[in-house]
Scaffold this active site. Structure first.
Site, short mmCIF file in Angstrom:
data_model
loop_
_atom_site.label_atom_id
_atom_site.label_comp_id
_atom_site.label_asym_id
_atom_site.label_seq_id
_atom_site.Cartn_x
_atom_site.Cartn_y
_atom_site.Cartn_z
N GLY A 193 16.53 1.01 -1.34
CA GLY A 193 16.07 0.55 -0.03
C GLY A 193 15.39 -0.81 -0.19
N LYS A 235 9.74 -5.15 1.54
CA LYS A 235 9.25 -6.50 1.82
C LYS A 235 7.74 -6.51 2.06
CE LYS A 235 9.87 -10.25 5.05
NZ LYS A 235 10.59 -10.79 6.16
N HIS A 242 -0.64 11.52 7.11
CA HIS A 242 -1.82 10.72 6.77
C HIS A 242 -3.13 11.37 7.24
CE1 HIS A 242 1.24 7.94 5.81
NE2 HIS A 242 1.35 7.33 6.97
N LYS A 270 -0.23 4.66 18.95
CA LYS A 270 0.27 3.28 18.85
C LYS A 270 0.07 2.61 20.20
CE LYS A 270 3.76 3.86 15.25
NZ LYS A 270 3.48 2.75 14.33
N ARG A 321 -6.76 -1.95 16.07
CA ARG A 321 -6.31 -1.28 14.85
C ARG A 321 -7.52 -0.65 14.20
NH1 ARG A 321 -5.76 -3.37 9.37
NH2 ARG A 321 -4.36 -2.01 8.20
N ARG A 340 -15.21 10.38 11.62
CA ARG A 340 -16.52 10.39 12.25
C ARG A 340 -17.08 11.82 12.16
NH1 ARG A 340 -18.91 6.77 16.27
NH2 ARG A 340 -17.36 5.31 15.50
C1 BG6 Z 1 3.39 4.55 8.31
C2 BG6 Z 1 3.93 4.82 9.69
O1 BG6 Z 1 3.45 5.68 7.51
O2 BG6 Z 1 2.05 4.12 8.43
C3 BG6 Z 1 3.83 3.59 10.56
O3 BG6 Z 1 5.30 5.21 9.57
C4 BG6 Z 1 2.40 3.08 10.60
O4 BG6 Z 1 4.25 3.90 11.89
C5 BG6 Z 1 1.87 2.94 9.17
O5 BG6 Z 1 2.41 1.82 11.24
C6 BG6 Z 1 0.39 2.62 9.18
O6 BG6 Z 1 -0.05 2.32 7.88
P1 BG6 Z 1 -1.30 1.38 7.65
O7 BG6 Z 1 -1.49 1.38 6.18
O8 BG6 Z 1 -0.93 0.04 8.22
O9 BG6 Z 1 -2.42 2.00 8.41
#
Ligand code: BG6
Length: 483
Positions: free
Chosen positions: A12, A19, A240, A334, A339, A344
């Site tokens: 990939g 990238k 995550h 999103k 960001r 918390r």
């Molecule tokens: C990825 C998701 O696993 O994590 C993306 O597929 C998301 O949608 C990204 O933008 C966020 O990662 P970070 O490290 O920028 O918080």
């Protein structure tokens, strides 16, 4: 790791992840002397079609942060490319094996493979690598790093797991959740277990709620075709945020060995409630009020009638002694105003607090994962002066000022490095993923089947309308107004 000979292969290699993250991380690790340099290392990109090497390097290394200590040409001279045709057919892997032997010139070399390929070819690719491309010399290792998605639900994960476990042993597989490589996430265990202050109060007696938040101020940005089949719960939450939650909630592991850490993580996942549709708040972003940002449905690749959530919040409970009755509010979105990723931890107020500060007295510990990594503790302090006034204050530890000048590694750097060291403590075990899918599959199936209409929010909003009331009603958690 820097003294052995190493070949890295990226499947990939022409993609976005390579990238944005992989080539920059490899450069950085070589720069820092954490991976071998010079003729001890080769980095081979694998793609379906042949490419012109210099053009490929220029494009895919555009995000490398160049540093005079490692001239870019020295790095670039270690890069190769192999156009291998289809990922699920053997010939491309057989020819890759020939190329690797040629490049390594018969010298004993470890081989690290990174799979960043579509889930449909994931199993086949893992099997072909194992069959054709393993390191040949004795005492040289072969390891496979794999990138999500690890399935879409319990059944597809089991299938995927079976497709790798036939040809790879668990200690050769490194399943990435890159949040586990983020500095503040790495600090969660230190914060809890190395500070006498926190662990004794880290329980339902003292803690009222835990909120784990992920917000992005960008939309799907052309990734809509992929995203639509997954949605925000699979994209961010099941992996995550759940990993972050588990690190906050697990019992102290018996040791720092990967198997003990993974055991503690699996145990807390086993104690987790299974959320239903009633426990979820689902929303989707539309164009912003000034129409400068397109809505989710405008992303090419997203069907016009898609109900896929781009924002979700879920209340999870952990049924064990420590966490009885404490809501864990997990939210991810999103197309929001900022960001932000943070944990918390809100403490309960105790009767004696109220004497001084009234019923609002709450301490809050905030671990800000990004941006501007920080830990801060909301406390109450007597205002200096002759009057007896108490003010909300903040003990604030920002990484930038506290560790000024020290280097914060990108998560993917740590991932590559730990895999090269054979340390799997920051990777996700098959047992964890099985449990993580067990928790989320019923809800995901209910969403796929009943297609509930998401609440619509305009791109750039702080929270979707109704979310604050929902949060209060479902978890008792009042969403913050400020800091
Ligand atoms: C990825 C998701 O696993 O994590 C993306 O597929 C998301 O949608 C990204 O933008 C966020 O990662 P970070 O490290 O920028 O918080």
């Amino acid at each position: 790791t820097s003294s052995r000979r190493l070949t890295v292969v990226i499947f990939g290699a022409t993609g976005d992840l390579a990238k944005k993250k992989l080539y920059p991380a490899l450069y950085q690790l070589m720069l820092l002397g954490q991976l071998p340099r010079g003729d001890k290392i080769r980095i081979v990109g694998f793609g379906r079609r042949a490419v012109e090497l210099q053009g490929f390097i220029k494009k895919q290394c555009a995000n490398v942060k160049k540093d005079a200590r490692l001239p870019f040409e020295d790095f670039a001279s270690r890069l190769f490319f192999h156009g291998g045709g289809a990922y699920d057919k053997a010939p491309g892997f057989e020819s890759l094996a020939v190329l690797l032997d040629e490049l390594e010139q018969g010298l004993p070399t470890d081989r690290l493979f990174f799979l960043s390929v579509p889930p449909t070819v994931f199993g086949a690719c893992a099997q072909h690598v194992s069959a054709c491309c393993r390191a040949q010399a004795p005492k040289r290792w072969t390891r496979l790093i794999i990138e999500k998605p690890f399935g879409k639900d319990s059944d597809s994960f089991a299938e995927l797991d079976a497709s790798t476990s036939g040809s790879w042993s668990e200690d050769e597989l490194f399943r990435i959740d890159h949040y586990l490589g983020k500095e503040v996430v790495l600090n969660l265990s230190t914060l809890r277990f190395a500070n006498q202050l926190f662990e004794p109060t880290w329980n339902s007696k003292c803690i009222e709620s835990v909120e784990i938040t992920f917000k992005e101020d960008i939309g799907t940005q052309g990734r809509g075709g992929y995203f639509d089949g997954f949605g925000i719960i699979r994209d961010i939450m099941q992996n995550h945020l759940l990993q972050v939650l588990v690190l906050c909630a697990m019992e102290p592991p018996a040791s720092d060995l990967p198997e003990d850490i993974q055991k503690a993580k699996v145990e807390v996942l086993k104690a987790m409630s299974i959320p239903s549709l009633d426990d979820a708040f689902l929303a989707q972003y539309t164009e912003d009020n000034f129409m400068s940002e397109p809505g989710y449905l405008e992303d090419p690749g997203v069907p016009d009638d898609s109900v896929t959530p781009t924002f979700a919040a879920i209340v999870l409970k952990i049924n064990n002694e420590r966490w009885k009755g404490v809501p864990f509010v997990v939210k991810a979105g999103k197309g929001l105003d900022e960001r932000l990723a943070e944990v918390r931890v809100r403490y309960k107020s105790q009767p004696y607090n109220k004497l001084l500060v009234g019923p609002q007295a709450k301490n809050e510990l905030v671990c800000r994962i990004q941006p501007d990594e920080a830990l801060y503790l909301k406390t109450h302090t007597k205002k200096p002066g002759l009057e007896q006034e108490v003010e909300p204050t903040c003990m604030d530890m920002r990484y930038a000022s506290t560790f000024g000048g020290s280097y914060l590694a990108d998560a993917y750097e740590r991932m590559f490095l730990n895999a090269a060291k054979g340390d799997s403590s920051l990777f996700v075990s098959s047992g964890e993923l099985r449990e993580a899918w067990r928790v989320f599959t019923p809800l995901l199936h209910a969403i796929d089947k009943t297609r509930p209409k998401p609440i619509l929010y305009a791109f750039g909003e702080r929270n979707p309308r109704g979310f604050r009331d929902w949060s209060l009603a479902h978890s008792g958690v009042k969403q913050r107004q400020s800091f």
